[in-house]
Design an enzyme around this catalytic site. Sequence first.
Site: not given
Length: 288
Positions: A98, A221, A200, A133, A165
């Site tokens: 598994r 962005d 960004e 992510k 950012k």
Amino acid sequence: MLTTTAIDRVVRAALDEDAPWGDITSDTLIPASASAEAELVAREPGVFSGGAVFAAAFAAADPAIRVELALADGAVFGVGDRIARVVGPARAVLLGERVALNLTQRLSGISTLTSRYVAAVAGTGARIADTRKTTPGLRALERHAVVAGGGSNHRFSLSDAVMAKDNHLAVLAAASGGSLADALRAARARLPHTMHLEVEVDRLDQVEEVVGAGVDTIMLDNFSLDDLRAGVALVAGRAAVEASGGVTLETVGDIARTGVDVISVGALTHSARAIDLGLDIELDSGTR
């Protein structure tokens, strides 16, 4: 590069989670002397990734298990193709099954999805890149799968590059009291010459100030296609241009044709569906 240390850490944690006190079912039902031979077979087409992880899962279950890989990472497979062969003590094969499948199916799903994005931008010169992510604890494996699918890796962690950012810029503007360009130049002066600086922006009117500060990459962005084209023209080769935000298979080709250098896609790792792979096992009650 995917290291043995990274693989072993994930595999051992997964086995500890799946069988903290052993596999009670196999230990109860399967004779200790039984051997097993199994084949990893594709139930649907895709791009393979995770061969070393698959083998490591069985090696962690029992070093006596032998794994023979028929495909290398990055290879394309079709329905019914045999990807690997596993031979060893039956209890151990069932113990590792598994974990080996979960990880290989996950990684092959990422490489398969990545390959579709890469195909969608073929001929444009744009690179498809991943993001942070990723599944906690699986980043090294998932990043490897992106490369197996033909994509590129973004920064691996917060420690690898300066990437300012929107939230960073908001705090910076409030704290510095000066212009954004001056603050970025000061930051650049404090960095080693080998450290990459990316910023960004979410509006066209920010582009000139940021690029003029000497950044290496500017991220546009959630820009419209028209604004992406305008942004590329404003940058005019003074920095690499990255597009990000809401990228899909349906939109990525048009984004690439605006002239951007990199398109970062969080979906490569956070939305990839596991590929259906099966482990077909035959047991032998005798010893060999």
